[in-house]
Design an enzyme around this catalytic site. Structure first.
Site, PDB file in Angstrom:
ATOM      1  N   GLN A   1       0.818  -1.208   0.000  1.00 26.47           N
ATOM      2  CA  GLN A   1       0.000   0.000   0.000  1.00 26.47           C
ATOM      3  C   GLN A   1       0.845   1.249   0.000  1.00 26.47           C
ATOM      4  O   GLN A   1       2.047   1.216   0.273  1.00 26.47           O
ATOM      5  CB  GLN A   1      -0.928   0.004   1.207  1.00 26.47           C
ATOM      6  CG  GLN A   1      -0.212  -0.080   2.549  1.00 26.47           C
ATOM      7  CD  GLN A   1      -1.174  -0.318   3.699  1.00 26.47           C
ATOM      8  OE1 GLN A   1      -1.575   0.617   4.396  1.00 26.47           O
ATOM      9  NE2 GLN A   1      -1.552  -1.584   3.898  1.00 26.47           N
TER      10      GLN A   1
ATOM     11  N   HIS B   1       0.110   5.761   0.796  1.00 25.92           N
ATOM     12  CA  HIS B   1      -0.850   6.743   1.283  1.00 25.92           C
ATOM     13  C   HIS B   1      -0.647   8.081   0.572  1.00 25.92           C
ATOM     14  O   HIS B   1       0.480   8.436   0.222  1.00 25.92           O
ATOM     15  CB  HIS B   1      -0.693   6.927   2.787  1.00 25.92           C
ATOM     16  CG  HIS B   1      -0.739   5.650   3.553  1.00 25.92           C
ATOM     17  ND1 HIS B   1      -1.838   4.809   3.538  1.00 25.92           N
ATOM     18  CD2 HIS B   1       0.183   5.029   4.350  1.00 25.92           C
ATOM     19  CE1 HIS B   1      -1.591   3.756   4.296  1.00 25.92           C
ATOM     20  NE2 HIS B   1      -0.378   3.863   4.783  1.00 25.92           N
TER      21      HIS B   1
ATOM     22  N   GLU C   1       2.966   7.525   8.753  1.00 24.49           N
ATOM     23  CA  GLU C   1       2.959   6.584   9.866  1.00 24.49           C
ATOM     24  C   GLU C   1       4.372   6.131  10.201  1.00 24.49           C
ATOM     25  O   GLU C   1       5.308   6.315   9.415  1.00 24.49           O
ATOM     26  CB  GLU C   1       2.066   5.380   9.551  1.00 24.49           C
ATOM     27  CG  GLU C   1       2.483   4.587   8.341  1.00 24.49           C
ATOM     28  CD  GLU C   1       1.433   3.560   7.920  1.00 24.49           C
ATOM     29  OE1 GLU C   1       0.228   3.882   7.950  1.00 24.49           O
ATOM     30  OE2 GLU C   1       1.814   2.448   7.544  1.00 24.49           O
TER      31      GLU C   1
ATOM     32  N   HIS D   1       4.726   0.179   0.742  1.00 24.50           N
ATOM     33  CA  HIS D   1       5.205  -0.617   1.865  1.00 24.50           C
ATOM     34  C   HIS D   1       4.212  -1.727   2.184  1.00 24.50           C
ATOM     35  O   HIS D   1       3.063  -1.713   1.728  1.00 24.50           O
ATOM     36  CB  HIS D   1       5.416   0.257   3.108  1.00 24.50           C
ATOM     37  CG  HIS D   1       4.170   0.922   3.606  1.00 24.50           C
ATOM     38  ND1 HIS D   1       3.679   2.090   3.047  1.00 24.50           N
ATOM     39  CD2 HIS D   1       3.295   0.595   4.593  1.00 24.50           C
ATOM     40  CE1 HIS D   1       2.569   2.447   3.678  1.00 24.50           C
ATOM     41  NE2 HIS D   1       2.308   1.552   4.615  1.00 24.50           N
TER      42      HIS D   1
ATOM     43  N   ARG E   1      -4.070   0.435  -2.423  1.00 25.43           N
ATOM     44  CA  ARG E   1      -3.449  -0.890  -2.344  1.00 25.43           C
ATOM     45  C   ARG E   1      -2.822  -1.297  -3.671  1.00 25.43           C
ATOM     46  O   ARG E   1      -3.287  -0.893  -4.736  1.00 25.43           O
ATOM     47  CB  ARG E   1      -4.477  -1.923  -1.888  1.00 25.43           C
ATOM     48  CG  ARG E   1      -4.983  -1.674  -0.480  1.00 25.43           C
ATOM     49  CD  ARG E   1      -6.035  -2.678  -0.047  1.00 25.43           C
ATOM     50  NE  ARG E   1      -6.422  -2.439   1.338  1.00 25.43           N
ATOM     51  CZ  ARG E   1      -7.345  -1.563   1.720  1.00 25.43           C
ATOM     52  NH1 ARG E   1      -7.993  -0.859   0.803  1.00 25.43           N
ATOM     53  NH2 ARG E   1      -7.622  -1.389   2.994  1.00 25.43           N
TER      54      ARG E   1
END
Length: 397
Positions: A96, A98, A133, A260, A279
């Site tokens: 995935q 972001h 993240e 990642h 994804r």
């Protein structure tokens, strides 16, 4: 100081026993993937201030400046801007990436304008926020992070001895970095029919053979993914990414556009409050290839493993170029540590027992796996507990 009562999310990829072992409770026999700490509307923590359990999200909404502090509200708005998790991967999570903040806002507005339901399986943007993240390993933790350099990826694919990969190897060797990586990934993710089936099957067999010769190396991780997701072209995409094996206390920061996947292990994850995920395979869920290619940054290089940097007060910081969250660790000895304010904080004890003492003399003890919320008004809190390890999540003001 508020002891948190947290929710465990039972995603199918979760470990059956890792989170129960941390919390010292009996496993249920079902996967337990994530323990959420924070005020995310999906599963907000609960606290009890003498009036029965209440949602932390509701407490913050009732008085944002008291709970978060005026500076945090001015900078991030009237919501806790981060979510802290214990993440326990028993099987691989999807590959995935972001979006950045501008992409998230534009994508969310577009899907809203087109009337795509928020719970639609093909919806990409659940909110208008970005989702940087960080994952910090509590034990050995395996994952994939960022693209390999094209030449390195070409060498890896060629080493498998699968003739069907020759075209991908030629793209990786013959074009500039960004073009090579984007064209290779696009080719992989748009494979269909017999070509996809036979190529994935041959690569799966090849990584199994390589894993047999090197059972503790990267091919064992790729073989693991191939067994968990048979026939998924995400296996080919995974080979383009850096394999990383974090040791306890090491971390990865995953900014916008970095492809990642977490493969297996137990870690602390902290992220900005968002559910936006594009994804790229190793998943039964929706894969929007054009949007993923729009979001991903096609740049090769080392994944950049982070190790904590200690300050004079013994706080070990995991540096990250983001203000919505700040993750640090205390490995406690005989000396007390003081937690600065005024900012919202969540503390999680992962080893031993830690004692919090507020300025008014009130105390709270956290056992292994327990956590607490410290509102911005609770300044000058003292942290003690020889032999304890405590993670601290807060914001940068």
């Amino acid at each position: 100081m508020d002891r948190l009562v947290n929710t465990v999310r039972p995603y199918a990829w979760g470990s059956v026993d890792a989170i129960p072992e941390l919390l010292k409770v009996a496993p249920t026999g079902e996967p337990q993937a994530e323990l959420w700490m924070g005020a995310h509307p999906g599963s907000p923590s609960r606290v009890d201030r003498g009036e029965g359990g209440r949602s932390l999200a509701a407490l913050i909404a009732a008085d944002p400046e008291r709970e978060l502090g005026a500076a945090a509200v001015a900078k991030f708005g009237p919501e806790l801007p981060f979510l802290l998790k214990v993440l326990a991967a028993g099987t691989p999570l999807s590959i995935q990436a972001h979006p950045d903040l501008a992409q998230a806002r534009a994508g969310f507005a577009d899907e809203e304008a087109r009337g795509v339901p928020l719970d639609a399986p093909h919806r990409n943007y659940k909110d208008a926020n970005h989702k940087p993240e960080m994952i910090c390993a509590l034990g050995e933790f395996e994952g994939l992070c960022g693209f390999r350099a094209p030449a390195e990826a070409a060498d890896l694919l060629q080493s498998l001895g699968v003739p069907a990969l020759t075209g991908l190897v030629e793209i990786l060797r013959g074009k500039p970095e960004s073009e090579a990586l984007s064209e290779t990934l696009a080719t992989i993710l748009t494979m269909t029919g017999e070509t996809a089936r036979t190529t994935v099957a041959e690569v799966a067999a090849a990584v199994e053979r390589a894993a047999g010769a090197e059972p503790d190396g990267q091919f064992a991780a790729y073989a693991f993914a191939a067994r968990e997701f048979p026939g998924d072209t995400g296996l080919l995409a995974a080979l383009l990414l850096n394999y990383v094996r974090l040791q306890p206390g090491e971390a990865l920061y995953l900014g916008a556009g970095v492809p990642h996947a977490y493969l297996r292990g137990l870690g602390i994850e902290i992220l900005a409050n968002s559910d936006n995920v594009l994804r790229g395979g190793l998943t039964p869920k929706h894969v929007d290839v054009p949007e993923l290619l729009h979001v991903v940054i096609f740049q090769g290089g080392e994944p950049g493993v982070l190790r904590p940097v200690a300050d004079a007060d013994g706080e070990e910081l995991y540096p990250a170029p983001i203000d919505e969250f700040r993750l640090s660790r205390f490995t406690l000895g005989d000396a007390a540590r003081h937690l600065p304010g005024p900012a919202p904080q969540i503390l999680l004890c992962t080893e031993g027992a830690a004692r919090l003492t507020a300025a008014d003399g009130s105390t709270l003890t956290l056992a292994r796996g327990e956590s607490a919320f410290l509102p911005a008004t609770g300044t000058d809190t003292e942290l003690t507990g020889p032999g304890a390890t405590v993670f601290r999540a807060t914001v940068t003001l």
